[in-house]
Design a protein around this motif. Structure first.
Motif, PDB file in Angstrom:
ATOM      1  N   ASP A   1       5.092   1.524   5.803  1.00  0.00           N
ATOM      2  CA  ASP A   1       4.896   0.925   4.352  1.00  0.00           C
ATOM      3  C   ASP A   1       4.046   1.786   3.722  1.00  0.00           C
ATOM      4  O   ASP A   1       3.932   1.532   2.400  1.00  0.00           O
ATOM      5  CB  ASP A   1       4.446  -0.473   4.477  1.00  0.00           C
ATOM      6  CG  ASP A   1       5.301  -1.378   5.092  1.00  0.00           C
ATOM      7  OD1 ASP A   1       6.439  -1.129   5.008  1.00  0.00           O
ATOM      8  OD2 ASP A   1       4.909  -2.552   5.649  1.00  0.00           O
TER       9      ASP A   1
ATOM     10  N   ILE B   1       5.463   3.368   0.392  1.00  0.00           N
ATOM     11  CA  ILE B   1       5.570   2.482  -0.923  1.00  0.00           C
ATOM     12  C   ILE B   1       4.038   2.378  -1.290  1.00  0.00           C
ATOM     13  O   ILE B   1       3.860   2.342  -2.582  1.00  0.00           O
ATOM     14  CB  ILE B   1       6.063   1.109  -0.436  1.00  0.00           C
ATOM     15  CG1 ILE B   1       7.400   1.198  -0.010  1.00  0.00           C
ATOM     16  CG2 ILE B   1       6.063   0.160  -1.589  1.00  0.00           C
ATOM     17  CD1 ILE B   1       8.142   0.099   0.730  1.00  0.00           C
TER      18      ILE B   1
ATOM     19  N   SER C   1       0.446  10.332  -5.564  1.00  0.00           N
ATOM     20  CA  SER C   1       0.830   9.682  -4.441  1.00  0.00           C
ATOM     21  C   SER C   1       0.691  10.558  -3.012  1.00  0.00           C
ATOM     22  O   SER C   1       0.646   9.940  -1.947  1.00  0.00           O
ATOM     23  CB  SER C   1       2.239   9.453  -4.416  1.00  0.00           C
ATOM     24  OG  SER C   1       2.776   8.548  -5.486  1.00  0.00           O
TER      25      SER C   1
END
Length: 183
Positions: free
Chosen positions: A14, A17, A165
């Motif tokens: 995860d 994300i 990110s």
């Protein structure tokens, strides 16, 4: 595709994300895409900004663009660099046919990016674990996918706003390795 290929190897499935959410919020707050397009807009009245941002992401955040200079510096093996250069040449010709000769400016960014990695390779080598490369490849692969979808006008992404990110898995994997080292 890097996202799908590496997802099964991810220790933190995860994380990409979470990385995209946090990075997208940071990038949007800073407005990286807007600032970049404003800067490029001073010198060009075309959509060169979109082309340059796409080229920079495609050329700098693929796995070969990171592993190439590292492999060259540490093992004197230039295979990844030559393969990446060939792929980048073809891609830049395609991008130049759409966005113009200004795409050649991305070569300067790529030179600085890969040159920096080459010069720092010995210092960063201990941190470049397979775990780290997997997590970075997933996020970088998504950024490349988002750029491709924007080029094809399937979905518009402000991909430069997503660049932060890449910091999230970097910090996460580094922190996790420090914790493991001290426990």
């Amino acid at each position: 595709m890097a996202v799908i290929k590496n997802m099964s190897n991810s220790a933190y499935p995860d994380l990409f994300i979470i990385s995209l959410a946090i990075g997208g919020i940071l990038g949007t707050a800073i407005d990286l895409d807007g600032k970049f397009n404003k800067l490029v807009g001073k010198y060009s009245k075309t959509n060169l900004g979109q082309g340059l941002s796409t080229a920079i992401i495609l050329f700098c955040f693929g796995i070969l663009s990171i592993l190439g200079p590292i492999e060259s510096a540490l093992n004197q093996n230039n295979t990844y660099l030559f393969t990446n250069a060939t792929l980048d040449l073809v891609t830049s010709l395609v991008l130049a046919s759409t966005y113009g000769i200004g795409i050649s400016l991305s070569a300067l960014v790529l030179f600085i990016w890969q040159g920096s990695i080459f010069l720092l390779a010995h210092q960063i080598a201990p941190f470049l674990t397979s775990e780290f490369m997997t997590e970075i490849s997933i996020v970088g692969g998504f950024l490349i996918l988002a750029s491709g979808l924007s080029i094809l006008k399937v979905k518009s992404f402000n991909t430069l706003n997503l660049l932060p990110s890449l910091l999230v898995p970097t910090i996460m994997v580094f922190a996790h390795s420090l914790i493991r080292r001290f426990l």
